[in-house]
Structure formats: C-alpha cells, structure tokens
Write a protein that holds these residues in place. Structure first.
Motif, PDB file in Angstrom:
ATOM      1  N   ARG A 167       0.860  -1.179   0.000  1.00  0.00           N
ATOM      2  CA  ARG A 167       0.000   0.000   0.000  1.00  0.00           C
ATOM      3  C   ARG A 167       0.899   1.234   0.000  1.00  0.00           C
ATOM      4  O   ARG A 167       1.703   1.429   0.913  1.00  0.00           O
ATOM      5  CB  ARG A 167      -0.933  -0.004   1.209  1.00  0.00           C
ATOM      6  N   LYS A 168       0.749   2.048  -1.042  1.00  0.00           N
ATOM      7  CA  LYS A 168       1.575   3.240  -1.223  1.00  0.00           C
ATOM      8  C   LYS A 168       1.091   4.373  -0.326  1.00  0.00           C
ATOM      9  O   LYS A 168      -0.112   4.606  -0.212  1.00  0.00           O
ATOM     10  CB  LYS A 168       1.535   3.706  -2.676  1.00  0.00           C
ATOM     11  N   GLY A 169       2.032   5.072   0.292  1.00  0.00           N
ATOM     12  CA  GLY A 169       1.686   6.207   1.144  1.00  0.00           C
ATOM     13  C   GLY A 169       0.649   5.843   2.185  1.00  0.00           C
ATOM     14  O   GLY A 169      -0.280   6.603   2.443  1.00  0.00           O
ATOM     15  N   PHE A 170       0.803   4.714   2.822  1.00  0.00           N
ATOM     16  CA  PHE A 170      -0.250   4.119   3.647  1.00  0.00           C
ATOM     17  C   PHE A 170      -0.279   4.640   5.089  1.00  0.00           C
ATOM     18  O   PHE A 170      -1.335   4.874   5.648  1.00  0.00           O
ATOM     19  CB  PHE A 170      -0.069   2.602   3.632  1.00  0.00           C
ATOM     20  N   ILE A 171       0.887   4.795   5.710  1.00  0.00           N
ATOM     21  CA  ILE A 171       0.938   5.169   7.124  1.00  0.00           C
ATOM     22  C   ILE A 171       1.827   6.403   7.279  1.00  0.00           C
ATOM     23  O   ILE A 171       2.913   6.472   6.720  1.00  0.00           O
ATOM     24  CB  ILE A 171       1.465   4.006   7.989  1.00  0.00           C
ATOM     25  N   TYR A 172       1.343   7.357   8.065  1.00  0.00           N
ATOM     26  CA  TYR A 172       2.105   8.580   8.312  1.00  0.00           C
ATOM     27  C   TYR A 172       3.042   8.334   9.483  1.00  0.00           C
ATOM     28  O   TYR A 172       2.611   8.114  10.612  1.00  0.00           O
ATOM     29  CB  TYR A 172       1.161   9.739   8.627  1.00  0.00           C
ATOM     30  N   GLU A 173       4.331   8.340   9.224  1.00  0.00           N
ATOM     31  CA  GLU A 173       5.331   8.143  10.274  1.00  0.00           C
ATOM     32  C   GLU A 173       6.591   8.902   9.900  1.00  0.00           C
ATOM     33  O   GLU A 173       6.902   9.064   8.726  1.00  0.00           O
ATOM     34  CB  GLU A 173       5.629   6.657  10.504  1.00  0.00           C
ATOM     35  N   ASN A 174       7.294   9.374  10.917  1.00  0.00           N
ATOM     36  CA  ASN A 174       8.514  10.152  10.703  1.00  0.00           C
ATOM     37  C   ASN A 174       8.289  11.315   9.740  1.00  0.00           C
ATOM     38  O   ASN A 174       9.088  11.572   8.844  1.00  0.00           O
ATOM     39  CB  ASN A 174       9.648   9.252  10.203  1.00  0.00           C
ATOM     40  N   SER A 175       7.151  11.988   9.895  1.00  0.00           N
ATOM     41  CA  SER A 175       6.798  13.195   9.129  1.00  0.00           C
ATOM     42  C   SER A 175       6.593  12.953   7.638  1.00  0.00           C
ATOM     43  O   SER A 175       6.740  13.873   6.829  1.00  0.00           O
ATOM     44  CB  SER A 175       7.861  14.284   9.327  1.00  0.00           C
ATOM     45  N   GLU A 176       6.253  11.716   7.260  1.00  0.00           N
ATOM     46  CA  GLU A 176       5.955  11.449   5.853  1.00  0.00           C
ATOM     47  C   GLU A 176       5.028  10.239   5.727  1.00  0.00           C
ATOM     48  O   GLU A 176       4.937   9.416   6.624  1.00  0.00           O
ATOM     49  CB  GLU A 176       7.239  11.222   5.045  1.00  0.00           C
ATOM     50  N   TRP A 177       4.358  10.155   4.601  1.00  0.00           N
ATOM     51  CA  TRP A 177       3.506   9.005   4.299  1.00  0.00           C
ATOM     52  C   TRP A 177       4.389   7.904   3.729  1.00  0.00           C
ATOM     53  O   TRP A 177       5.105   8.116   2.755  1.00  0.00           O
ATOM     54  CB  TRP A 177       2.401   9.395   3.312  1.00  0.00           C
ATOM     55  N   THR A 178       4.351   6.730   4.366  1.00  0.00           N
ATOM     56  CA  THR A 178       5.257   5.651   3.981  1.00  0.00           C
ATOM     57  C   THR A 178       4.501   4.468   3.384  1.00  0.00           C
ATOM     58  O   THR A 178       3.347   4.211   3.722  1.00  0.00           O
ATOM     59  CB  THR A 178       6.079   5.172   5.191  1.00  0.00           C
ATOM     60  N   ASP A 179       5.198   3.768   2.495  1.00  0.00           N
ATOM     61  CA  ASP A 179       4.661   2.551   1.893  1.00  0.00           C
ATOM     62  C   ASP A 179       4.776   1.401   2.899  1.00  0.00           C
ATOM     63  O   ASP A 179       5.744   1.338   3.667  1.00  0.00           O
ATOM     64  CB  ASP A 179       5.451   2.182   0.635  1.00  0.00           C
ATOM     65  N   HIS A 180       3.803   0.511   2.873  1.00  0.00           N
ATOM     66  CA  HIS A 180       3.832  -0.661   3.753  1.00  0.00           C
ATOM     67  C   HIS A 180       3.402  -1.903   2.983  1.00  0.00           C
ATOM     68  O   HIS A 180       2.541  -1.839   2.096  1.00  0.00           O
ATOM     69  CB  HIS A 180       2.894  -0.479   4.955  1.00  0.00           C
ATOM     70  N   LEU A 181       4.000  -3.023   3.361  1.00  0.00           N
ATOM     71  CA  LEU A 181       3.578  -4.310   2.846  1.00  0.00           C
ATOM     72  C   LEU A 181       2.431  -4.800   3.730  1.00  0.00           C
ATOM     73  O   LEU A 181       2.458  -4.621   4.944  1.00  0.00           O
ATOM     74  CB  LEU A 181       4.735  -5.308   2.913  1.00  0.00           C
ATOM     75  N   VAL A 182       1.467  -5.439   3.120  1.00  0.00           N
ATOM     76  CA  VAL A 182       0.341  -6.003   3.859  1.00  0.00           C
ATOM     77  C   VAL A 182       0.453  -7.512   3.810  1.00  0.00           C
ATOM     78  O   VAL A 182       0.472  -8.120   2.730  1.00  0.00           O
ATOM     79  CB  VAL A 182      -1.014  -5.546   3.285  1.00  0.00           C
ATOM     80  N   TYR A 183       0.576  -8.098   4.996  1.00  0.00           N
ATOM     81  CA  TYR A 183       0.519  -9.541   5.153  1.00  0.00           C
ATOM     82  C   TYR A 183      -0.779  -9.844   5.879  1.00  0.00           C
ATOM     83  O   TYR A 183      -1.214  -9.054   6.733  1.00  0.00           O
ATOM     84  CB  TYR A 183       1.707 -10.052   5.971  1.00  0.00           C
ATOM     85  N   TYR A 184      -1.417 -10.951   5.560  1.00  0.00           N
ATOM     86  CA  TYR A 184      -2.715 -11.242   6.173  1.00  0.00           C
ATOM     87  C   TYR A 184      -2.847 -12.724   6.487  1.00  0.00           C
ATOM     88  O   TYR A 184      -2.139 -13.575   5.932  1.00  0.00           O
ATOM     89  CB  TYR A 184      -3.855 -10.807   5.249  1.00  0.00           C
ATOM     90  N   LYS A 185      -3.775 -12.991   7.359  1.00  0.00           N
ATOM     91  CA  LYS A 185      -4.210 -14.361   7.631  1.00  0.00           C
ATOM     92  C   LYS A 185      -5.689 -14.307   7.926  1.00  0.00           C
ATOM     93  O   LYS A 185      -6.152 -13.419   8.646  1.00  0.00           O
ATOM     94  CB  LYS A 185      -3.435 -14.953   8.818  1.00  0.00           C
ATOM     95  N   ASN A 186      -6.425 -15.251   7.365  1.00  0.00           N
ATOM     96  CA  ASN A 186      -7.861 -15.368   7.619  1.00  0.00           C
ATOM     97  C   ASN A 186      -8.104 -16.552   8.538  1.00  0.00           C
ATOM     98  O   ASN A 186      -7.346 -17.533   8.526  1.00  0.00           O
ATOM     99  CB  ASN A 186      -8.643 -15.592   6.319  1.00  0.00           C
ATOM    100  N   SER A 187      -9.185 -16.462   9.309  1.00  0.00           N
ATOM    101  CA  SER A 187      -9.567 -17.603  10.139  1.00  0.00           C
ATOM    102  C   SER A 187      -9.996 -18.727   9.213  1.00  0.00           C
ATOM    103  O   SER A 187     -10.321 -18.512   8.053  1.00  0.00           O
ATOM    104  CB  SER A 187     -10.684 -17.222  11.095  1.00  0.00           C
ATOM    105  N   LYS A 188     -10.045 -19.904   9.751  1.00  0.00           N
ATOM    106  CA  LYS A 188     -10.390 -21.070   8.918  1.00  0.00           C
ATOM    107  C   LYS A 188     -11.867 -21.248   8.799  1.00  0.00           C
ATOM    108  O   LYS A 188     -12.652 -20.810   9.515  1.00  0.00           O
ATOM    109  CB  LYS A 188      -9.751 -22.311   9.510  1.00  0.00           C
TER     110      LYS A 188
END
Length: 188
Positions: A167-188
C-alpha cells in the motif's frame, strides 16, 4: 468508569509463554526488561529507551487504558511473559479495523531485543493469532510492515501470514507518508 466493574483478563499459554493483559503487579518486571534492552539492532528497533517518565502511577494509567481499549473493542494489548520465570519479553496487540461484515483487525508485535533469535516472537505471534480468531472473533488479521523491515517480514511469513500487496503512502510516520507491505491471515 466501566473498568472497575469489568476487566479484560484473557490468558493464553504456549509451551514457553504466557500471553495476557498487563497487570499492576507487572510494573517492576516490565520496567526492568525495558531497562535491560540492548542498543538498537536495526532501524525499527528502538533499543534503549528512556524510561524516567514511566513511574508506577504512569503504569497504572497504562494498564487502565489497555483495559478501556479492550472493553470498547478498540484494541487488545497483551504482554508476552516467559512461563518458567515470568520475565516480560514483549507485547502483541490487535487493533479493530472493522466489525460487522468484516471482523477485521491489525496485529502489532515487539519482543525486547535482548530476547531475539530464541523463537519467542514466532511463538507469541502464532498464539496471538489463535487468540484473535478464537477469542476476539476476527476473521481477517493484517500486519502492516515497512517495506525494508526484513525481520518483521520473516516473522509474519513464519506464522503463515501471506503477502497481499504494497500500500503506497499508507501510514504517516517520521513526518511522511510511507509505503507498507500487507501480510494477512484469515480464520479457517
């Protein structure tokens, strides 16, 4: 305030760990393990932290805040403790992103760096995901990881979380919008 009437006290155990909300009695143990942290090991490790403001009164407020967040289903914060001697090893938390038709949460995790490379992170996060699905009733849990945080990526993958996207520009940290990888798990 509702906290005096009701408490969030969920406890889970693995072979080596106890995962539960913090209690007032944890203060000395909790503080000691923060004071025993090694210097920063990488960009995402805070290393030694100034704990002078973390008085017993401050800790009481922290425990109450965690209880309030849990009782309102905003967030669920768990301490990770070594079963054998009760040492505070770190924290795992869940933030509720959406309920209703989603049952969607976010996981965060941190193990004190003096306990790295002993499998505690993997054991804690694996059990925390069980808590998320069975007790907190999430269907989907995501980890939002900085793109260059290799240890966190490896941990997410080691517990069966799958890479979904960046996700591009996903989280605001250290005074800028940063890209983050999304890892997920769903219940069974």
């Amino acid at each position: 305030m509702k906290l005096k009437e009701e408490k969030f006290n969920y406890i889970s155990e693995t072979e080596r760990l106890i995962i539960r909300p913090l209690k007032i009695d944890d203060y000395e143990n909790w503080l000691n393990e923060f004071k025993n942290r090694h210097p920063s090991q990488n960009r995402y490790d805070k290393g030694k932290i100034n704990m002078t403001e973390c008085t017993l009164e401050w800790f009481h407020s922290l425990v109450d805040k965690h209880q309030e967040l849990a009782l309102t289903d905003t967030a669920h914060v768990f301490g990770v403790f070594r079963k054998e001697i009760g040492t505070h090893l770190g924290m795992v938390d869940f933030s509720t992103l959406a309920r209703d038709g989603f049952q969607w949460g976010r996981i965060g995790y941190a193990i004190h760096n003096q306990y790295w490379k002993k499998g505690y992170g993997k054991e804690a996060v694996k059990e925390a995901l069980n808590i998320a699905f069975k007790h907190l009733k999430f269907h989907r849990v995501e980890a939002h990881i900085n793109i260059d945080n290799t240890p966190s990526i490896h941990l997410a993958e080691s517990v069966g979380m799958e890479f979904e996207c960046m996700r591009k520009g996903f989280i605001y940290e250290n005074s800028e919008w940063t890209d983050h990888l999304v890892y997920y798990k769903n219940s069974k």
